[in-house]
Design an enzyme around this catalytic site. Structure first.
Site, mmCIF file in Angstrom:
data_model
loop_
_atom_site.group_PDB
_atom_site.id
_atom_site.type_symbol
_atom_site.label_atom_id
_atom_site.label_comp_id
_atom_site.label_asym_id
_atom_site.label_seq_id
_atom_site.Cartn_x
_atom_site.Cartn_y
_atom_site.Cartn_z
ATOM 1 N N TYR A 26 11.360 -5.908 -0.386
ATOM 2 C CA TYR A 26 10.328 -4.575 -0.176
ATOM 3 C C TYR A 26 9.174 -5.309 0.399
ATOM 4 O O TYR A 26 8.512 -4.499 1.106
ATOM 5 C CB TYR A 26 10.319 -3.820 -1.364
ATOM 6 C CG TYR A 26 9.500 -2.688 -1.065
ATOM 7 C CD1 TYR A 26 9.700 -1.533 -0.576
ATOM 8 C CD2 TYR A 26 7.954 -2.586 -1.875
ATOM 9 C CE1 TYR A 26 8.731 -0.520 -0.411
ATOM 10 C CE2 TYR A 26 7.138 -1.659 -1.540
ATOM 11 C CZ TYR A 26 7.610 -0.814 -1.002
ATOM 12 O OH TYR A 26 6.772 0.547 -0.603
ATOM 13 N N GLU A 27 8.775 -6.134 -0.225
ATOM 14 C CA GLU A 27 7.090 -6.703 0.138
ATOM 15 C C GLU A 27 7.163 -7.639 1.326
ATOM 16 O O GLU A 27 6.204 -8.320 1.700
ATOM 17 C CB GLU A 27 6.715 -7.501 -1.238
ATOM 18 C CG GLU A 27 6.174 -6.407 -2.166
ATOM 19 C CD GLU A 27 5.523 -7.091 -3.481
ATOM 20 O OE1 GLU A 27 5.787 -8.186 -3.594
ATOM 21 O OE2 GLU A 27 5.071 -6.402 -4.234
ATOM 22 N N GLU A 84 2.055 -8.642 -13.345
ATOM 23 C CA GLU A 84 2.596 -9.466 -12.140
ATOM 24 C C GLU A 84 3.398 -8.579 -11.306
ATOM 25 O O GLU A 84 3.357 -8.531 -9.800
ATOM 26 C CB GLU A 84 3.409 -10.629 -12.781
ATOM 27 C CG GLU A 84 3.666 -11.621 -11.617
ATOM 28 C CD GLU A 84 2.694 -12.139 -10.800
ATOM 29 O OE1 GLU A 84 2.963 -12.366 -9.493
ATOM 30 O OE2 GLU A 84 1.365 -12.241 -11.074
ATOM 31 N N TYR A 87 8.530 -3.002 -10.651
ATOM 32 C CA TYR A 87 9.562 -2.674 -9.659
ATOM 33 C C TYR A 87 10.533 -1.552 -10.225
ATOM 34 O O TYR A 87 10.820 -1.380 -11.413
ATOM 35 C CB TYR A 87 10.351 -3.730 -9.305
ATOM 36 C CG TYR A 87 11.658 -3.547 -8.403
ATOM 37 C CD1 TYR A 87 11.471 -3.270 -6.966
ATOM 38 C CD2 TYR A 87 12.999 -3.175 -8.971
ATOM 39 C CE1 TYR A 87 12.683 -2.791 -6.065
ATOM 40 C CE2 TYR A 87 13.969 -3.047 -8.174
ATOM 41 C CZ TYR A 87 14.055 -2.693 -6.687
ATOM 42 O OH TYR A 87 15.080 -2.520 -5.961
ATOM 43 N N GLY A 96 10.248 9.460 -12.824
ATOM 44 C CA GLY A 96 9.210 9.013 -13.955
ATOM 45 C C GLY A 96 9.514 7.778 -14.435
ATOM 46 O O GLY A 96 8.662 7.322 -15.407
ATOM 47 N N GLY A 98 8.598 4.547 -13.028
ATOM 48 C CA GLY A 98 7.385 3.674 -12.840
ATOM 49 C C GLY A 98 6.172 4.210 -13.889
ATOM 50 O O GLY A 98 5.753 3.360 -14.483
ATOM 51 N N LYS A 127 2.044 4.175 -0.549
ATOM 52 C CA LYS A 127 2.933 4.885 -1.613
ATOM 53 C C LYS A 127 2.411 4.406 -2.857
ATOM 54 O O LYS A 127 2.253 5.118 -3.850
ATOM 55 C CB LYS A 127 4.335 4.616 -1.422
ATOM 56 C CG LYS A 127 4.925 5.658 -0.284
ATOM 57 C CD LYS A 127 6.547 5.226 -0.392
ATOM 58 C CE LYS A 127 7.342 6.490 0.021
ATOM 59 N NZ LYS A 127 8.675 6.183 0.188
ATOM 60 N N TYR A 132 -0.763 5.116 -8.164
ATOM 61 C CA TYR A 132 -1.806 4.420 -8.914
ATOM 62 C C TYR A 132 -2.889 5.312 -9.158
ATOM 63 O O TYR A 132 -3.445 5.419 -10.190
ATOM 64 C CB TYR A 132 -2.089 2.755 -8.630
ATOM 65 C CG TYR A 132 -0.810 2.091 -8.713
ATOM 66 C CD1 TYR A 132 0.022 1.956 -9.633
ATOM 67 C CD2 TYR A 132 -0.716 1.169 -7.558
ATOM 68 C CE1 TYR A 132 1.125 1.146 -9.757
ATOM 69 C CE2 TYR A 132 0.260 0.222 -7.710
ATOM 70 C CZ TYR A 132 1.451 0.397 -8.594
ATOM 71 O OH TYR A 132 2.311 -0.822 -8.813
#
Length: 160
Positions: A26-27, A84, A87, A96, A98, A127, A132
């Site tokens: 994803y990153e 760190e 995911y 919900g 995350g 996103k 956050y």
């Protein structure tokens, strides 16, 4: 559908590695993961482990990971919890999961006397930044992440 959060336990290494790899994909760094099940076992569950993880489950399936460790802030005079990796599998986003992982870490931080939780977000991950901000986090302005690794780390370690 109920989200359950629990501490990682011995035997979860394959699922943790699967999610670390998925996060790296994803990153946009799919080849960056050098961790193995064995290295995760040693660092998460070995004697004097300094790295911890919580897993999210829905219907018995592991769908989320929060991997963290403690740091220290001389300014606050208290430990900090450093997140760190966070995911959540695509199929579990919007459930919900995350928020449940981060709420669990907030309780963990408070129980350990931490003054804060820190983490880094890729500059293009709008996103994540929106999520956050929604939970009350803010971007730390003025601080830039720095790193030394590979050959440079070897050179530095070799000098007295």
């Amino acid at each position: 559908m109920t989200v359950t959060i629990r501490p990682a336990r011995l035997g979860d290494e394959a699922d943790i590695l699967r999610m670390v790899i998925a996060l790296a994909v994803y990153e946009r760094e799919p080849d960056a993961v050098k961790a193995t099940e064995e290295s995760l076992r040693a660092t998460l569950f070995g004697a004097n482990a300094q790295v911890f993880a919580h897993l999210a489950e829905i219907d018995g399936q592991i769908v989320g990971l929060a991997l963290w460790f403690l740091t220290y802030s001389t300014w606050t005079g208290a430990p900090s919890l450093y997140l760190e990796d966070l995911y959540v599998a695509d199929a579990a986003r919007g459930t919900g999961t995350g928020r449940a992982l981060l709420s669990t870490l907030a309780r963990e931080a408070k129980a350990r006397g931490c003054a804060r939780i820190d983490w880094a977000v890729l500059d293009w991950n709008e996103k994540a930044k929106k999520f956050y901000s929604h939970i009350g986090a803010h971007h730390s302005v003025g601080w830039e992440p720095w790193r030394i690794e590979g050959e440079a780390l070897e050179r530095l370690a070799g000098r007295g």
